[in-house]
Design a protein around this motif. Structure first.
Motif, PDB file in Angstrom:
ATOM      1  N   ALA A  22       0.804  -1.222   0.000  1.00  0.00           N
ATOM      2  CA  ALA A  22       0.000   0.000   0.000  1.00  0.00           C
ATOM      3  C   ALA A  22       0.836   1.271   0.000  1.00  0.00           C
ATOM      4  N   ASP A  23       2.156   1.174   0.129  1.00  0.00           N
ATOM      5  CA  ASP A  23       2.971   2.378   0.255  1.00  0.00           C
ATOM      6  C   ASP A  23       3.409   2.923  -1.106  1.00  0.00           C
ATOM      7  N   PRO A  24       3.002   4.167  -1.421  1.00  0.00           N
ATOM      8  CA  PRO A  24       3.418   4.797  -2.689  1.00  0.00           C
ATOM      9  C   PRO A  24       4.912   5.076  -2.672  1.00  0.00           C
ATOM     10  N   MET A  25       5.557   4.852  -3.808  1.00  0.00           N
ATOM     11  CA  MET A  25       6.991   5.083  -3.908  1.00  0.00           C
ATOM     12  C   MET A  25       7.319   6.325  -4.728  1.00  0.00           C
ATOM     13  N   GLU A  26       6.325   6.920  -5.363  1.00  0.00           N
ATOM     14  CA  GLU A  26       6.505   8.149  -6.124  1.00  0.00           C
ATOM     15  C   GLU A  26       5.584   9.217  -5.542  1.00  0.00           C
ATOM     16  N   SER A  27       5.968  10.477  -5.670  1.00  0.00           N
ATOM     17  CA  SER A  27       5.191  11.563  -5.072  1.00  0.00           C
ATOM     18  C   SER A  27       3.770  11.646  -5.610  1.00  0.00           C
ATOM     19  N   ASP A  28       3.575  11.208  -6.852  1.00  0.00           N
ATOM     20  CA  ASP A  28       2.241  11.257  -7.438  1.00  0.00           C
ATOM     21  C   ASP A  28       1.444   9.973  -7.194  1.00  0.00           C
ATOM     22  N   GLY A  29       2.024   9.056  -6.415  1.00  0.00           N
ATOM     23  CA  GLY A  29       1.327   7.817  -6.093  1.00  0.00           C
ATOM     24  C   GLY A  29       1.217   6.847  -7.246  1.00  0.00           C
ATOM     25  N   SER A  30       2.009   7.050  -8.299  1.00  0.00           N
ATOM     26  CA  SER A  30       1.884   6.232  -9.503  1.00  0.00           C
ATOM     27  C   SER A  30       2.465   4.835  -9.351  1.00  0.00           C
ATOM     28  N   SER A  31       3.318   4.605  -8.357  1.00  0.00           N
ATOM     29  CA  SER A  31       3.927   3.296  -8.170  1.00  0.00           C
ATOM     30  C   SER A  31       3.863   2.891  -6.714  1.00  0.00           C
ATOM     31  N   LEU A  32       3.299   1.727  -6.443  1.00  0.00           N
ATOM     32  CA  LEU A  32       3.238   1.182  -5.094  1.00  0.00           C
ATOM     33  C   LEU A  32       4.344   0.131  -4.943  1.00  0.00           C
ATOM     34  N   TYR A  33       4.798  -0.050  -3.709  1.00  0.00           N
ATOM     35  CA  TYR A  33       5.892  -0.985  -3.469  1.00  0.00           C
ATOM     36  C   TYR A  33       5.475  -2.412  -3.799  1.00  0.00           C
ATOM     37  N   TYR A  34       6.410  -3.202  -4.286  1.00  0.00           N
ATOM     38  CA  TYR A  34       6.170  -4.608  -4.590  1.00  0.00           C
ATOM     39  C   TYR A  34       7.492  -5.352  -4.447  1.00  0.00           C
ATOM     40  N   GLU A  35       7.412  -6.598  -4.088  1.00  0.00           N
ATOM     41  CA  GLU A  35       8.588  -7.465  -3.947  1.00  0.00           C
ATOM     42  C   GLU A  35       8.181  -8.891  -4.248  1.00  0.00           C
TER      43      GLU A  35
END
Length: 257
Positions: A165-178
Motif C-alpha cells: 500500500a505504500d506509494p513510492m513516487e510523489s504522485d502515487g503512480s507506483s506502489l511498493y512490490y517485492e
C-alpha cells in the motif's frame, strides 16, 4: 548472544563488500553495456553458491528476549502518504483484507481477524538493512506456507509477488512490490507478521501485515501488504525484475544472507 554460523557470516561479508562498492558510487559504470551484466552474473553466483552450501531449509539465527533491540526502527516508508491507506488506519484496519490470487486453484480474501485466528509462529530474529544498520525484533504472524496450502498453487506457479500500500513516487503512480521464490515462501521462518515485540504491528513497521523472510535483506521484507499474487515469471510485473528496487535502482533480486 550466539556466534553467527560461519557460512552465514561468509555471505554477510560478501554482501557487505558488494554494498560498499555500490555506495562508493558506480553510476557511470551502470550506464555501460557490460557492467550491469557483471552485476547480474554476481547475483546468479550468490544464489547458486547459497544453494550449494546451505540447505534452502536452513534456519536463520534466532535470539532470546534479552537480545531485543531497544527500538526497532523503520526501513523505507514509515507512514504511507495515501488517502486509501490513511483511511484504513483511521478505521483500525477494520475494512482491510489480504487478497491471494494469481496461479492458485483457490483465490482467497482474508481479513485481519481471520489471519489472527490461524496457527501462528513467533520468532526473534535480526533484520539487516542494505543501508548498513540492523535490529533484533520479536515477530508473530502466520507462516506463509499455511496460506499457500489453502490457496493451492498451480503447477505453473514459481514465485510469490507481494503488492503493498505504500506509494513510492510523489504522485502515487507506483506502489511498493517485492517477490520471493517458492523455496523461501515455504520456509518455516517466512511469516506474514501482524505483531512486533508482543504488540500490534505499528504503522511505521508495516501495519497491518508485513512479510518476514528472515534469510534475506531488509528491502525484501515487504510492508503494508494488500495482495499476494502467484506467478510463473515477472514479465508482467512492472520492469520485470521482481521488485521495486530491483526495477528502479538495480538491486539484486536474490538478497540472501
Amino acid at each position: 548472544m550466539k556466534h553467527q554460523p560461519e557460512k552465514r557470516r561468509f555471505f554477510r561479508m560478501s554482501l557487505a563488500g558488494a554494498g560498499a562498492v555500490l555506495v562508493a558510487g558506480c553510476d557511470r559504470l551502470a550506464q555501460t553495456s557490460w557492467f550491469p551484466k557483471i552485476l547480474a552474473s554476481g547475483e546468479t553466483f550468490n544464489h547458486a553458491a547459497q544453494k550449494a552450501l546451505l540447505s534452502r531449509k536452513a534456519m536463520a539465527q534466532e535470539f532470546s528476549e534479552a537480545d531485543l533491540s531497544p527500538s526497532f526502527r523503520s526501513n523505507g516508508t514509515s507512514d504511507p502518504n495515501s488517502a486509501a491507506y490513511q483511511a484504513m488506519v483511521q478505521n483500525n484496519f477494520a475494512d482491510w483484507s489480504l487478497k491471494v490470487d494469481g496461479l492458485v486453484e483457490q483465490p482467497m480474501q482474508l481479513t485481519l481477524a481471520q489471519l489472527r485466528a490461524m496457527p501462528s509462529r513467533t520468532q526473534i530474529t535480526r533484520h539487516d538493512c542494505v543501508e548498513g544498520w540492523s535490529a533484533i525484533g520479536k515477530w508473530t504472524g502466520v507462516p506463509l506456507q499455511q496460506i499457500l496450502v489453502a490457496a493451492k498453487p498451480t503447477a505453473a506457479a514459481r514465485f510469490v509477488v507481494f503488492h503493498c500500500a505504500d506509494p513510492m513516487e510523489s504522485d502515487g503512480s507506483s506502489l511498493y512490490y517485492e517477490s520471493i521464490d517458492l523455496d523461501d515462501a515455504t520456509h518455516p521462518q517466512t511469516i506474514l507478521a501482524y505483531a512486533l515485540n508482543g504488540e500490534t504491528l505499528p504503522v511505521q513497521n508495516g501495519a497491518p501485515l508485513r512479510l518476514r523472510v528472515e534469510r534475506q535483506l531488509g528491502y525484501k521484507q515487504a510492508k503494508y501488504l494488500m495482495r499476494i499474487e502467484l506467478v510463473d515469471s515477472f514479465a508482467h510485473i512492472k520492469g520485470g525484475k521482481g521488485g521495486y528496487w530491483e526495477d528502479s535502482n538495480g538491486y539484486q533480486w536474490f538478497a540472501g544472507i
